[in-house]
Design a protein around this motif. Structure first.
Motif, PDB file in Angstrom:
ATOM      1  N   ARG A  82       0.840  -1.212   0.000  1.00  0.00           N
ATOM      2  CA  ARG A  82       0.000   0.000   0.000  1.00  0.00           C
ATOM      3  C   ARG A  82       0.869   1.254   0.000  1.00  0.00           C
ATOM      4  O   ARG A  82       0.490   2.270   0.549  1.00  0.00           O
ATOM      5  CB  ARG A  82      -0.915  -0.004   1.240  1.00  0.00           C
ATOM      6  N   TRP A  83       2.077   1.157  -0.585  1.00  0.00           N
ATOM      7  CA  TRP A  83       3.004   2.274  -0.597  1.00  0.00           C
ATOM      8  C   TRP A  83       2.996   2.944  -1.971  1.00  0.00           C
ATOM      9  O   TRP A  83       2.424   2.418  -2.923  1.00  0.00           O
ATOM     10  CB  TRP A  83       4.418   1.776  -0.266  1.00  0.00           C
ATOM     11  N   ASP A  84       3.652   4.109  -2.042  1.00  0.00           N
ATOM     12  CA  ASP A  84       3.915   4.688  -3.362  1.00  0.00           C
ATOM     13  C   ASP A  84       5.427   4.606  -3.592  1.00  0.00           C
ATOM     14  O   ASP A  84       6.169   4.062  -2.772  1.00  0.00           O
ATOM     15  CB  ASP A  84       3.385   6.134  -3.445  1.00  0.00           C
ATOM     16  N   ASP A  85       5.885   5.144  -4.706  1.00  0.00           N
ATOM     17  CA  ASP A  85       7.296   5.005  -5.082  1.00  0.00           C
ATOM     18  C   ASP A  85       8.246   5.599  -4.029  1.00  0.00           C
ATOM     19  O   ASP A  85       9.311   5.048  -3.781  1.00  0.00           O
ATOM     20  CB  ASP A  85       7.522   5.673  -6.443  1.00  0.00           C
ATOM     21  N   ASP A  86       7.834   6.728  -3.413  1.00  0.00           N
ATOM     22  CA  ASP A  86       8.699   7.343  -2.393  1.00  0.00           C
ATOM     23  C   ASP A  86       8.749   6.478  -1.134  1.00  0.00           C
ATOM     24  O   ASP A  86       9.805   6.271  -0.542  1.00  0.00           O
ATOM     25  CB  ASP A  86       8.172   8.737  -2.012  1.00  0.00           C
ATOM     26  N   ARG A  87       7.580   5.995  -0.720  1.00  0.00           N
ATOM     27  CA  ARG A  87       7.501   5.227   0.532  1.00  0.00           C
ATOM     28  C   ARG A  87       8.278   3.905   0.425  1.00  0.00           C
ATOM     29  O   ARG A  87       8.970   3.507   1.361  1.00  0.00           O
ATOM     30  CB  ARG A  87       6.027   4.965   0.874  1.00  0.00           C
ATOM     31  N   ILE A  88       8.194   3.241  -0.737  1.00  0.00           N
ATOM     32  CA  ILE A  88       8.893   1.951  -0.849  1.00  0.00           C
ATOM     33  C   ILE A  88      10.413   2.179  -0.769  1.00  0.00           C
ATOM     34  O   ILE A  88      11.138   1.388  -0.163  1.00  0.00           O
ATOM     35  CB  ILE A  88       8.488   1.154  -2.125  1.00  0.00           C
ATOM     36  N   ARG A  89      10.887   3.283  -1.337  1.00  0.00           N
ATOM     37  CA  ARG A  89      12.330   3.558  -1.229  1.00  0.00           C
ATOM     38  C   ARG A  89      12.730   3.754   0.225  1.00  0.00           C
ATOM     39  O   ARG A  89      13.782   3.275   0.668  1.00  0.00           O
ATOM     40  CB  ARG A  89      12.697   4.818  -2.017  1.00  0.00           C
ATOM     41  N   LEU A  90      11.887   4.467   0.954  1.00  0.00           N
ATOM     42  CA  LEU A  90      12.160   4.705   2.379  1.00  0.00           C
ATOM     43  C   LEU A  90      12.159   3.386   3.161  1.00  0.00           C
ATOM     44  O   LEU A  90      13.015   3.130   4.008  1.00  0.00           O
ATOM     45  CB  LEU A  90      11.062   5.624   2.922  1.00  0.00           C
ATOM     46  N   LEU A  91      11.175   2.539   2.828  1.00  0.00           N
ATOM     47  CA  LEU A  91      11.081   1.242   3.513  1.00  0.00           C
ATOM     48  C   LEU A  91      12.329   0.397   3.242  1.00  0.00           C
ATOM     49  O   LEU A  91      12.881  -0.238   4.140  1.00  0.00           O
ATOM     50  CB  LEU A  91       9.849   0.473   3.033  1.00  0.00           C
ATOM     51  N   LEU A  92      12.773   0.398   1.982  1.00  0.00           N
ATOM     52  CA  LEU A  92      13.938  -0.417   1.634  1.00  0.00           C
ATOM     53  C   LEU A  92      15.201   0.141   2.286  1.00  0.00           C
ATOM     54  O   LEU A  92      16.082  -0.605   2.706  1.00  0.00           O
ATOM     55  CB  LEU A  92      14.100  -0.503   0.114  1.00  0.00           C
ATOM     56  N   ARG A  93      15.252   1.484   2.398  1.00  0.00           N
ATOM     57  CA  ARG A  93      16.393   2.087   3.096  1.00  0.00           C
ATOM     58  C   ARG A  93      16.397   1.641   4.572  1.00  0.00           C
ATOM     59  O   ARG A  93      17.424   1.312   5.133  1.00  0.00           O
ATOM     60  CB  ARG A  93      16.322   3.617   2.997  1.00  0.00           C
ATOM     61  N   GLY A  94      15.211   1.614   5.176  1.00  0.00           N
ATOM     62  CA  GLY A  94      15.094   1.169   6.575  1.00  0.00           C
ATOM     63  C   GLY A  94      15.530  -0.284   6.725  1.00  0.00           C
ATOM     64  O   GLY A  94      16.230  -0.649   7.669  1.00  0.00           O
ATOM     65  N   LEU A  95      15.132  -1.127   5.768  1.00  0.00           N
ATOM     66  CA  LEU A  95      15.529  -2.545   5.836  1.00  0.00           C
ATOM     67  C   LEU A  95      17.032  -2.678   5.675  1.00  0.00           C
ATOM     68  O   LEU A  95      17.677  -3.490   6.343  1.00  0.00           O
ATOM     69  CB  LEU A  95      14.793  -3.341   4.741  1.00  0.00           C
ATOM     70  N   ASN A  96      17.600  -1.846   4.810  1.00  0.00           N
ATOM     71  CA  ASN A  96      19.049  -1.881   4.622  1.00  0.00           C
ATOM     72  C   ASN A  96      19.778  -1.496   5.907  1.00  0.00           C
ATOM     73  O   ASN A  96      20.756  -2.138   6.305  1.00  0.00           O
ATOM     74  CB  ASN A  96      19.423  -0.939   3.474  1.00  0.00           C
ATOM     75  N   GLN A  97      19.252  -0.475   6.592  1.00  0.00           N
ATOM     76  CA  GLN A  97      19.871  -0.082   7.875  1.00  0.00           C
ATOM     77  C   GLN A  97      19.780  -1.216   8.895  1.00  0.00           C
ATOM     78  O   GLN A  97      20.728  -1.487   9.631  1.00  0.00           O
ATOM     79  CB  GLN A  97      19.169   1.144   8.445  1.00  0.00           C
ATOM     80  N   ALA A  98      18.625  -1.883   8.927  1.00  0.00           N
ATOM     81  CA  ALA A  98      18.459  -2.991   9.880  1.00  0.00           C
ATOM     82  C   ALA A  98      19.440  -4.115   9.554  1.00  0.00           C
ATOM     83  O   ALA A  98      19.999  -4.756  10.457  1.00  0.00           O
ATOM     84  CB  ALA A  98      17.018  -3.506   9.827  1.00  0.00           C
ATOM     85  N   MET A  99      19.681  -4.345   8.267  1.00  0.00           N
ATOM     86  CA  MET A  99      20.625  -5.414   7.893  1.00  0.00           C
ATOM     87  C   MET A  99      22.059  -5.009   8.215  1.00  0.00           C
ATOM     88  O   MET A  99      22.887  -5.854   8.554  1.00  0.00           O
ATOM     89  CB  MET A  99      20.456  -5.770   6.424  1.00  0.00           C
ATOM     90  N   ASN A 100      22.364  -3.696   8.131  1.00  0.00           N
ATOM     91  CA  ASN A 100      23.705  -3.249   8.533  1.00  0.00           C
ATOM     92  C   ASN A 100      23.913  -3.455  10.028  1.00  0.00           C
ATOM     93  O   ASN A 100      24.991  -3.840  10.470  1.00  0.00           O
ATOM     94  CB  ASN A 100      23.901  -1.773   8.168  1.00  0.00           C
ATOM     95  N   GLU A 101      22.852  -3.180  10.789  1.00  0.00           N
ATOM     96  CA  GLU A 101      22.913  -3.399  12.242  1.00  0.00           C
ATOM     97  C   GLU A 101      23.142  -4.890  12.531  1.00  0.00           C
ATOM     98  O   GLU A 101      23.951  -5.267  13.387  1.00  0.00           O
ATOM     99  CB  GLU A 101      21.587  -2.911  12.855  1.00  0.00           C
ATOM    100  N   GLU A 102      22.428  -5.729  11.780  1.00  0.00           N
ATOM    101  CA  GLU A 102      22.582  -7.181  11.940  1.00  0.00           C
ATOM    102  C   GLU A 102      24.019  -7.605  11.623  1.00  0.00           C
ATOM    103  O   GLU A 102      24.624  -8.410  12.335  1.00  0.00           O
ATOM    104  CB  GLU A 102      21.597  -7.870  10.991  1.00  0.00           C
ATOM    105  N   LEU A 103      24.571  -7.032  10.564  1.00  0.00           N
ATOM    106  CA  LEU A 103      25.928  -7.383  10.164  1.00  0.00           C
ATOM    107  C   LEU A 103      26.931  -6.997  11.252  1.00  0.00           C
ATOM    108  O   LEU A 103      27.866  -7.744  11.558  1.00  0.00           O
ATOM    109  CB  LEU A 103      26.253  -6.653   8.857  1.00  0.00           C
ATOM    110  N   ARG A 104      26.716  -5.809  11.833  1.00  0.00           N
ATOM    111  CA  ARG A 104      27.604  -5.385  12.941  1.00  0.00           C
ATOM    112  C   ARG A 104      27.538  -6.405  14.073  1.00  0.00           C
ATOM    113  O   ARG A 104      28.547  -6.801  14.632  1.00  0.00           O
ATOM    114  CB  ARG A 104      27.178  -4.007  13.455  1.00  0.00           C
TER     115      ARG A 104
END
Ligand code: FAD
Length: 388
Positions: A351-373
């Motif tokens: 239920r997102w638009d193009d801007d929101r999905i980019r933000l969501l994916l950025r958030g997931l990327n940050q969470a994966m960086n935290e996981e990697l640390r």
């Protein structure tokens, strides 16, 4: 079947179970793994590994085998949005310079063979049917083999790594602590002669899709839609859904050769379960499930295998209580996985638009960086392969 005693019995011999058994056996514990399936079989799963999982395979000494099995190195990831495509190179880091997506017929047997090399005993064709308990503690499992014979294995710790529909979680009545609300249904198949430079993910509210280069010069093509919109029907249904997610990917797929059946998954919202109690623990899908659009289940499974193995080694060595060590396992798992569970839930809602999905994916990327640390910092007594 006769009764047996061991330090740890693990139910389930795939990503989570075999990895946990490997690490526990390397730490010098006696481990028996049972699985109702047959060795080397495929399972319902696409298999894109994120960096955390690749880093762990590398430090467990197994990445070379994945590469030797012909698994192609992924050096770029594409994000196809409605209005543009963005390619991101995989930067070298944490000792690895590429990602990999081994078929489950490659990854699971490598983990099982490594567990056996470390001394674990892996028994296929045996199904968990009940638990042995004493004074409120789980002290073993009851199993049935293919000829119907029933036997028991008693153990100091019983680990359920028996997947999304975990019998172990049901038998111990593991409480569900978090529930996601959304789900996608997905379909996937394997194609040859499909030009593809790396992982490619496509996001539109009409459909999502991915290309995952894998073994045997094949590419796994998957589509994800709202469950009421995913039609069964092999290649035509897959192509129709892909065209909704990315007309460009659908054009590229047209001349490719389908080399497998198209498999469909009807969807199930994510959840987290309490992953331990007296004498028992859960790992992998048995304790934690998120929508496959996260492409993160295997990375979760390997991460949690190491977190649990570290905790179990301390408990069984008498260095920590179950409440301290397994409580810490649960807290770390939840801290690392909850942001990914929440982010993938919103992606799955579509239920997102193009801007929101980019933000969501950025958030997931940050969470994966935290996981990697967290994976990098794990001072794990079990990863080196040296018995304690
Ligand atoms: C459609 C789909 C796509 C996915 N795509 C990705 C992806 O791209 N990337 C990613 O990282 N993850 C992906 N996943 C998730 C991935 O499949 C899981 O993370 C992974 O399978 C979890 O491994 P596991 O070892 O916990 O459980 P499983 O792989 O489910 O293994 C459980 C094992 O337990 C055994 N078992 C079950 N019950 C019993 C019993 N009673 N007695 C004995 N043995 C038993 C089973 O035979 C099985 O071998 C996807 C999943 C699905 C469904």
């Amino acid at each position: 079947m006769t009764g047996t005693h061991t330090d740890v019995v693990v139910v389930g011999a795939r990503a989570a179970g075999a990895a946990t058994a490997l690490l526990l056996a390397r730490a010098g514990l006696s481990v028996i793994v049972i699985d109702r399936d047959r060795p080397g079989t495929d399972t319902l799963s696409t298999h894109a590994l994120m960096r955390g999982a690749v880093v762990q395979l590398h430090r467990w000494g197994l990445l070379d085998e994945v590469v030797r099995a012909g698994t192609p190195a992924i050096r770029e990831t594409a994000f196809h949005y409605a209005t543009e495509s963005i390619w991101v190179p995989i930067k070298p880091g944490s000792g690895v310079d590429a990602l990999y997506a081994p078929r489950r017929t490659v990854l699971d047997p490598i983990l099982v063979a490594a567990a056996e090399d470390a001394g674990a005993v892996v028994r296929y064709g045996e199904t968990l049917i009940g638990l042995r308990s004493q004074d409120g503690r789980v002290v073993g499992v009851e199993v049935r083999d293919r000829s119907g014979r029933v036997g028991a294995v008693t153990a100091r710790l019983v680990i359920g790594a028996d997947g999304r529909r975990s019998t172990m979680a049901r038998l111990v009545e593991a409480p569900t602590t978090h529930r996601a609300t959304s789900t996608t249904a997905c379909a996937y198949g394997y194609f040859r002669d499909l030009p593809c430079r790396g992982y490619e993910w496509a996001y539109r509210t009409s459909g999502m899709a991915g290309l995952i280069p894998t073994n045997d010069e094949a590419t796994c093509v998957f589509v994800a839609r709202r469950p009421d919109r995913l039609r069964r029907g092999g290649r035509p249904a897959l192509e129709e859904a892909l065209a909704d997610a990315s007309p460009e990917l659908a054009d590229r797929l047209r001349p490719a050769v389908l080399v497998s059946p198209v498999r469909t998954f009807v969807g199930q919202p994510g959840h987290l379960r309490t992953p331990w109690g007296p004498g028992w623990a859960l790992v992998g899908h048995a304790g934690s499930w998120k929508d496959p659009i996260s492409a993160h289940g295997l990375t979760d499974a390997l991460r949690d295998a190491e977190l649990l193995a570290c905790a179990a080694v301390r408990v069984l060595a008498g260095e920590a209580s179950e409440a301290d060590a397994f409580g810490c396992y649960q807290a770390t798992r939840d801290r690392l996985t909850l942001p990914i569970l929440a982010g993938s839930d919103e992606v799955a809602a579509m239920r997102w638009d193009d801007d929101r999905i980019r933000l969501l994916l950025r958030g997931l990327n940050q969470a994966m960086n935290e996981e990697l640390r967290a994976i990098d910092e794990l001072d794990s007594p079990v990863q080196s392969g040296q018995p304690r």
